[in-house]
Design a protein around this motif. Structure first.
Motif, PDB file in Angstrom:
ATOM      1  N   ASP A 138       3.348 -95.622 -24.228  1.00 13.85           N
ATOM      2  CA  ASP A 138       2.881 -96.963 -24.579  1.00 13.85           C
ATOM      3  C   ASP A 138       1.957 -96.893 -25.798  1.00 13.85           C
ATOM      4  O   ASP A 138       1.326 -95.872 -26.047  1.00 13.85           O
ATOM      5  CB  ASP A 138       2.133 -97.575 -23.396  1.00 13.85           C
ATOM      6  CG  ASP A 138       3.103 -98.198 -22.396  1.00 13.85           C
ATOM      7  OD1 ASP A 138       4.114 -98.765 -22.844  1.00 13.85           O
ATOM      8  OD2 ASP A 138       2.850 -98.114 -21.197  1.00 13.85           O
ATOM      9  N   VAL A 139       1.860 -98.003 -26.530  1.00 13.86           N
ATOM     10  CA  VAL A 139       1.148 -97.990 -27.813  1.00 13.86           C
ATOM     11  C   VAL A 139      -0.288 -97.501 -27.733  1.00 13.86           C
ATOM     12  O   VAL A 139      -0.739 -96.762 -28.606  1.00 13.86           O
ATOM     13  CB  VAL A 139       1.140 -99.364 -28.524  1.00 13.86           C
ATOM     14  CG1 VAL A 139       2.448 -99.600 -29.226  1.00 13.86           C
ATOM     15  CG2 VAL A 139       0.794-100.486 -27.596  1.00 13.86           C
ATOM     16  N   SER A 140      -1.030 -97.922 -26.692  1.00 12.87           N
ATOM     17  CA  SER A 140      -2.446 -97.549 -26.673  1.00 12.87           C
ATOM     18  C   SER A 140      -2.594 -96.040 -26.468  1.00 12.87           C
ATOM     19  O   SER A 140      -3.475 -95.404 -27.048  1.00 12.87           O
ATOM     20  CB  SER A 140      -3.183 -98.324 -25.589  1.00 12.87           C
ATOM     21  OG  SER A 140      -2.548 -98.148 -24.352  1.00 12.87           O
ATOM     22  N   ALA A 159      -1.613 -94.036 -29.782  1.00  8.61           N
ATOM     23  CA  ALA A 159      -2.646 -93.927 -30.811  1.00  8.61           C
ATOM     24  C   ALA A 159      -3.611 -92.777 -30.497  1.00  8.61           C
ATOM     25  O   ALA A 159      -4.067 -92.077 -31.399  1.00  8.61           O
ATOM     26  CB  ALA A 159      -3.400 -95.250 -30.939  1.00  8.61           C
ATOM     27  N   HIS A 198       4.303 -96.742 -38.201  1.00 13.70           N
ATOM     28  CA  HIS A 198       2.917 -96.843 -37.805  1.00 13.70           C
ATOM     29  C   HIS A 198       2.329 -95.480 -37.505  1.00 13.70           C
ATOM     30  O   HIS A 198       1.234 -95.127 -37.911  1.00 13.70           O
ATOM     31  CB  HIS A 198       2.841 -97.645 -36.528  1.00 13.70           C
ATOM     32  CG  HIS A 198       2.036 -98.864 -36.688  1.00 13.70           C
ATOM     33  ND1 HIS A 198       1.220 -99.083 -37.762  1.00 13.70           N
ATOM     34  CD2 HIS A 198       1.911 -99.920 -35.895  1.00 13.70           C
ATOM     35  CE1 HIS A 198       0.647-100.238 -37.601  1.00 13.70           C
ATOM     36  NE2 HIS A 198       1.043-100.766 -36.478  1.00 13.70           N
ATOM     37  N   GLN A 228      -0.859 -92.967 -38.995  1.00  9.95           N
ATOM     38  CA  GLN A 228      -1.957 -92.447 -38.197  1.00  9.95           C
ATOM     39  C   GLN A 228      -2.061 -90.927 -38.259  1.00  9.95           C
ATOM     40  O   GLN A 228      -3.103 -90.369 -37.971  1.00  9.95           O
ATOM     41  CB  GLN A 228      -1.813 -92.920 -36.737  1.00  9.95           C
ATOM     42  CG  GLN A 228      -2.042 -94.427 -36.608  1.00  9.95           C
ATOM     43  CD  GLN A 228      -1.766 -94.978 -35.207  1.00  9.95           C
ATOM     44  OE1 GLN A 228      -1.089 -94.350 -34.410  1.00  9.95           O
ATOM     45  NE2 GLN A 228      -2.284 -96.162 -34.919  1.00  9.95           N
ATOM     46  N   GLU A 267       4.528-106.876 -38.219  1.00  9.13           N
ATOM     47  CA  GLU A 267       3.104-106.771 -37.964  1.00  9.13           C
ATOM     48  C   GLU A 267       2.734-107.676 -36.793  1.00  9.13           C
ATOM     49  O   GLU A 267       3.321-108.741 -36.620  1.00  9.13           O
ATOM     50  CB  GLU A 267       2.298-107.199 -39.193  1.00  9.13           C
ATOM     51  CG  GLU A 267       2.506-106.344 -40.420  1.00  9.13           C
ATOM     52  CD  GLU A 267       3.774-106.684 -41.193  1.00  9.13           C
ATOM     53  OE1 GLU A 267       4.528-107.584 -40.762  1.00  9.13           O
ATOM     54  OE2 GLU A 267       4.016-106.029 -42.224  1.00  9.13           O
ATOM     55  N   PRO A 268       1.718-107.267 -36.019  1.00 11.87           N
ATOM     56  CA  PRO A 268       1.350-108.081 -34.855  1.00 11.87           C
ATOM     57  C   PRO A 268       0.564-109.340 -35.200  1.00 11.87           C
ATOM     58  O   PRO A 268       0.229-110.110 -34.319  1.00 11.87           O
ATOM     59  CB  PRO A 268       0.517-107.124 -34.006  1.00 11.87           C
ATOM     60  CG  PRO A 268       0.003-106.103 -34.950  1.00 11.87           C
ATOM     61  CD  PRO A 268       1.002-105.990 -36.057  1.00 11.87           C
TER      62      PRO A 268
END
Ligand SMILES: Nc1ncnc2c1ncn2[C@@H]1O[C@H](COP(=O)(O)OP(=O)(O)O)[C@@H](O)[C@H]1O
Ligand SMILES: Nc1ncnc2c1ncn2[C@@H]1O[C@H](COP(=O)(O)OP(=O)(O)O)[C@@H](O)[C@H]1O
Ligand code: SF4
Ligand SMILES: [Mg+2]
Ligand SMILES: [Mg+2]
Lengths: 258, 319
Positions: B180-182, B185, B210, B214, B254-255
């Protein structure tokens, strides 16, 4: 005169056996023609919410509490026979993996035509001719030739176009799309989102779009619900929620993408 | 500066039945410098994993050369490569597939140390504990089994195992795509930190632009088995030179609604298969700028501007 909601979900709670509910008191509305997103990380209960509306929960899963009203009618009390009329008629669906819905041994033209045949009252004319017309409307090149192919003979993008043709052939009033572009290449994802919007506008369909991708929500939805661990933690217009998130969880999701 | 890795005209073909050939990697030149984090991006099926595995000699080359720290990997036998293995490690998308489910984490992590003669017994176990702490877990976890961890934690274990031998090159193939995204990261931040601290070279394979931002300082873009562009990260995002790179960037949603509704230039149609690669420039069937020349002549990878290279007859920027 205020328009009444097309879909109204009230305090929907879904459980499996005696386990604690996987969806807890979820409420939302979808107005005619509107696009509402449900966004959240995996396991947050998005798919179960959508399946409950279609009354397609997996074995063991049940609506513990709550009401689902479609155009004022109580879907949660419908019999299976009544639901079969609703599915693919007033409410149709597109899933992430077209293979789960497409019959591998049936030519795609016949499958799209079959969708029209199941709801004869909603369409006019020869179902196969209508299917070809739909395959053209989803911008498949050479629809006559594609119609004679089997699902595995198409690319991922082409299969998803076929799914969309099937979903829209009976002019549904609500389309439920569960991660419709997640399995596609990124450069194909946008083509498919555009296509859904194009036909949605032509037919005036409302869309309930389920996704884990905030970018997809920002791009396509009017309103959004953010789900976390089976609950709605924030909801509102897309501009409100994504530009000025209030709930810490929504903020966290957005920060992870910064 | 002497490159750590140099790939020259690397090809990896897979023959199928009926005489068809999948040209998964079709003539790739790629240089990785010491302590550089390079992102390898492109849509699924463009050959990223095949290239990554070929680089570590986990797959045979059809042709071409791979030099690692001045040594010709393409000519070495498996036994000659073995001593080099501790210097080149890999992290996979699904760490469970590479972790033995019946081995305690302590053994999973001390095994590479013992195999390469870096530590044994209690000493190896202690180092394993420090590795766990280094990747954000706890030495108390040494006695647990892989299934007792969440997806993100397992990937931390996969990373700990890969860095156990202090490799000079870490190849990470979509290490966060299933997360998941969180959580994603957090793993990206960990990779970035480890890369700086250990002076590792990282080849970070992903379809997620993305993620590249990072983790990486340079990006290499692949399309249908070929490198079409290479540039420093910021430069690639602001001034892409290849129409396909532009399309990839324009595909990112983009969000923020204000940004998401910007104008975009998108290619038409689907990606062709690697069995029937279009002649000339392989992007010409989808490229909005294609000219007659593009259909017949394959553009070589050549410099356009500082540290940027592009394989296009009509790049979007010029020198
Ligand atoms: N057949 C099932 N039996 C028991 N639990 C299930 C079943 N299917 C899904 N769940 C649980 O329901 C929760 C919500 O799942 P789902 O709606 O599929 O999440 P999402 O679509 O947001 O990823 C998850 O915790 C999942 O484990
Ligand atoms: N063992 C194999 N046999 C045949 N074709 C393969 C094999 N491995 C990969 N391919 C094909 O090679 C191409 C590149 O695959 P891959 O390197 O996995 O791409 P990516 O990692 O960019 O998604 C694809 O067309 C894939 O189907
Ligand atoms: S070489 Fe031609 S077809 Fe290929 S990317 Fe450049 S302009 Fe487009
Ligand atoms: Mg789901
Ligand atoms: Mg891959």
């Amino acid at each position: 005169m205020a328009t009444i909601p097309l879909l109204q979900v009230e305090r929907l709670t879904i459980g499996f056996g005696r386990e604690k509910p996987v969806v807890h008191e979820v409420s939302f509305e979808v107005m005619p023609g509107e696009t509402v997103g449900i966004v959240g990380e995996s396991g947050s209960g998005k798919t179960m919410t959508a399946l409950a509306v279609l009354r397609l929960l997996p074995p063991g899963g049940r609506i513990v509490e709550g009401r689902i009203l479609f155009d004022g009618k109580p879907l949660h009390q419908f019999s299976e026979a009544q639901m079969r009329q609703v599915r693919g008629g007033d409410i149709s669906m597109v899933f992430q993996d077209p293979f789960t819905c497409l019959n591998p041994v049936m030519r795609v033209g016949d499958q799209v035509a079959e969708a029209a045949r199941l709801h004869r009252g909603r369409t006019e004319g020869d179902p196969y001719a209508l299917a070809l017309q739909m395959l053209r409307a989803v911008h498949l090149p050479d629809p006559e030739r594609i119609a004679r192919r089997y699902p595995h003979e198409l690319s991922g993008g082409q299969r998803q176009r076929v799914m969309i043709a099937m979903a829209f052939i009976c002019h549904p009033r609500l389309l439920i799309a569960d991660e419709p572009t997640t399995a596609l290449d990124v450069t194909v994802q946008l083509q498919i989102l555009h296509l859904m919007q194009e036909i949605q506008r032509q037919q005036g369909t409302a869309v309930l779009l389920i996704t884990h991708d905030l970018g997809v929500v920002a791009y396509t939805c009017d309103r959004v619900l953010v789900m976390h661990e089976g609950r709605v933690v924030e909801s509102g217009s897309v501009d409100e929620v994504l530009e000025r998130p209030r709930h810490p969880y929504t903020r966290r999701l957005l920060e992870a993408l910064a | 500066m002497q490159p750590l890795v140099e790939m020259r005209a690397v090809r990896v073909y897979f023959p199928l039945q009926r005489g068809e050939i999948v040209r998964a990697v079709d003539g790739v030149d790629l240089v990785l410098h010491p302590s550089e984090a390079v992102g390898l991006v492109g849509e699924s099926g463009c050959g990223k994993s095949t290239l990554a595995r070929a680089l570590l000699r986990l797959l045979p080359l059809t042709s071409g050369e791979i030099w690692f720290d001045g040594q010709p990997l393409h000519r070495l036998s498996e036994s000659e490569i073995r001593p080099l293995r501790r210097q080149m490690q890999m992290v996979f998308q699904d760490p469970m597939a590479s972790l033995n489910p019946r081995m305690r984490i302590g053994h999973v992590l001390s095994e590479p140390l013992e195999v390469h003669g870096l530590a044994r017994g209690r000493q190896a176990w202690q180092r394993a504990g420090r590795l766990l702490e280094r990747v954000g877990l706890s030495a108390d976890h040494l006695h647990r089994y892989p299934h007792e961890f969440s997806g993100g934690q397992r990937q931390r274990i996969g990373i700990a195992r890969a860095i156990a031998t202090q490799p000079r090159l870490l190849v990470a193939d979509e290490p966060t795509s299933a997360l998941d995204v969180s959580i994603r990261a957090q793993i990206h931040a960990l990779l970035r930190e480890l890369q700086r601290e250990m002076n590792m070279t990282i080849l970070f394979v992903t379809h997620d632009l993305h993620a590249v931002r990072q983790v990486c300082s340079r990006v290499v873009v692949m399309y249908l088995g070929k490198v079409v562009e290479s540039a420093p990260v910021d430069q690639l995002f602001t001034t892409p030179a290849h129409p396909y790179t532009r399309a990839l960037l324009d595909s990112v949603l983009e969000p923020k609604p204000s940004q998401a509704r910007r104008p975009r230039s998108l290619p038409t149609g689907d990606v062709p298969t690697a069995i029937r690669v279009p002649p000339g420039c392989r992007f010409h069937t989808r490229c909005p700028y294609a000219q007659e020349r593009c259909r017949v002549e394959e553009p070589p990878l050549q410099p356009v501007g500082e540290g940027q290279q592009v394989a296009c007859h009509y790049p979007l920027i010029s020198h």
